[in-house]
Design an enzyme around this catalytic site. Structure first.
Site, short mmCIF file in Angstrom:
data_model
loop_
_atom_site.label_atom_id
_atom_site.label_comp_id
_atom_site.label_asym_id
_atom_site.label_seq_id
_atom_site.Cartn_x
_atom_site.Cartn_y
_atom_site.Cartn_z
N GLN A 136 34.25 21.42 38.29
CA GLN A 136 34.27 22.67 39.13
C GLN A 136 35.82 23.06 39.37
OE1 GLN A 136 31.62 23.94 39.28
NE2 GLN A 136 30.46 23.73 41.33
N ASN A 167 35.53 22.16 50.91
CA ASN A 167 34.50 22.32 49.86
C ASN A 167 33.34 21.48 49.66
OD1 ASN A 167 33.42 23.31 47.44
ND2 ASN A 167 34.99 22.84 46.01
N GLY A 168 32.36 21.90 49.89
CA GLY A 168 31.26 20.73 49.98
C GLY A 168 30.56 20.57 48.37
N ASP A 169 31.48 21.17 47.34
CA ASP A 169 30.96 20.82 46.07
C ASP A 169 31.89 20.76 45.18
OD1 ASP A 169 29.29 20.58 43.64
OD2 ASP A 169 28.71 22.46 43.51
N LEU A 170 32.81 19.79 45.33
CA LEU A 170 34.07 19.50 44.56
C LEU A 170 33.97 18.24 43.58
CD1 LEU A 170 37.02 20.28 44.40
CD2 LEU A 170 37.51 18.63 46.07
#
Length: 302
Positions: free
Chosen positions: A208, A201-204
């Site tokens: 979120q 996951n590139g937006d953790l």
């Protein structure tokens, strides 16, 4: 509306909060989309036989509306066209509820998704940082299943950024010592090659991850990548670093995340260094003032 509980979509009034209108996302335009949100909600409630059951919530560029159908509770998530709904829907379908919110339906062309209802008022931000860090580390590992071949590679992203970091550093007036840039480039040389084909996951980060029912904590708005699961370790830390005291405490939280994720300590440090330098430069170019200082604190500690 037959089959719905509460007021039907035609009778529901959806107000767009002023706090959403004030987000930086809309400074360059988007008022027409915001003005049309109530009509858009009505249209999708009619299409998917939904009833609005609560007030609109929002992030920086997405509106979220609590809805229900035949007693089941969901949320509508709406974003302007072109904001990556197709990629996000693909990510959610790929993980299919494994550590992530479950996707029920989507109109990729319309920028709308129907999602499992989570507790929008309870994210990891509300937990003490010492409790949140191990949960985020375990989430990294939970999402690490074999990834599709066509999604972006963490190694390729690093290689592309390596090519431009020195020029950005020069253009921005050499905002930190050359030794710090060199440290990031050395780390990038190691990170631009990987044998891992795991999902990432590139937006953790803490905001979120929301409280769920199927699982205690579930990730929202994931960005599907493949490669090295430590990719977003730096973001996990700098987004909560204001709650961390001295360098010793920062390192303690860093160790908690890598231990929970099963990541090698030195390898994790490489990711923190590279991503923090990269984000520091990006933040300066974007006119940010606080995030570059957060990156500085993180780099000094690790």
């Amino acid at each position: 509306m037959e089959g719905n509980d509460g007021a039907g979509p035609a009778s529901a009034h959806v107000a767009v909060p002023q706090s959403f209108r004030d987000m930086p996302r809309w400074w360059g335009g988007g008022a027409d989309w915001l003005d049309g949100l109530p009509r858009l909600v009505h249209a999708y409630c009619s299409r998917w036989r939904l009833s609005v059951t609560g007030e609109m919530a929002h992030g920086s560029n997405a509106a979220v509306i609590p809805v229900s159908r035949d007693g089941d509770r969901f949320v509508l998530r709406l974003t302007p066209l072109g904001d990556g709904v197709a990629a996000q829907a693909e990510a959610l379908r790929f993980w299919d509820g494994r550590g992530t919110v479950r996707l029920v339906d989507a109109d990729r062309d319309g920028g709308v998704m129907l999602l499992e209802r989570l507790d929008m008022g309870r994210s990891l931000v509300g937990l003490p940082v010492a409790e949140a860090m191990p949960i985020l580390g375990r989430m990294m590992r939970r999402l690490a299943i074999p990834a599709p071949e066509h999604v972006p590679s963490t190694a390729e992203v690093v290689a592309a950024r390596m090519a431009v970091l020195p020029g950005e550093w020069e253009r921005l007036g050499r905002p930190f010592p050359e030794s710090t840039l060199g440290r990031a480039l050395d780390a990038g040389n190691r990170l631009s090659h990987t044998e891992s084909q795991l999902a990432v996951n590139g937006d953790l980060h803490s905001a979120q991850v929301l409280r769920g029912e199927r699982e205690p904590w579930l990730t929202v708005d994931p960005v599907l990548m493949r490669g090295d699961i430590a990719y977003d370790l730096g973001r996990v830390l700098w987004t909560r670093i204001d709650e961390m005291g001295d360098a010793e405490e920062i390192v303690r939280h860093f160790r908690a995340v890598v231990d929970a994720a099963g990541i090698d300590l030195d390898h994790g440090r490489d990711w923190v260094v590279f991503r923090a330098v990269d984000y520091w430069l990006w933040g300066l170019a974007a006119g940010l003032t606080e995030d570059p200082q957060r990156c500085r604190r993180l780099l000094t500690a690790v």
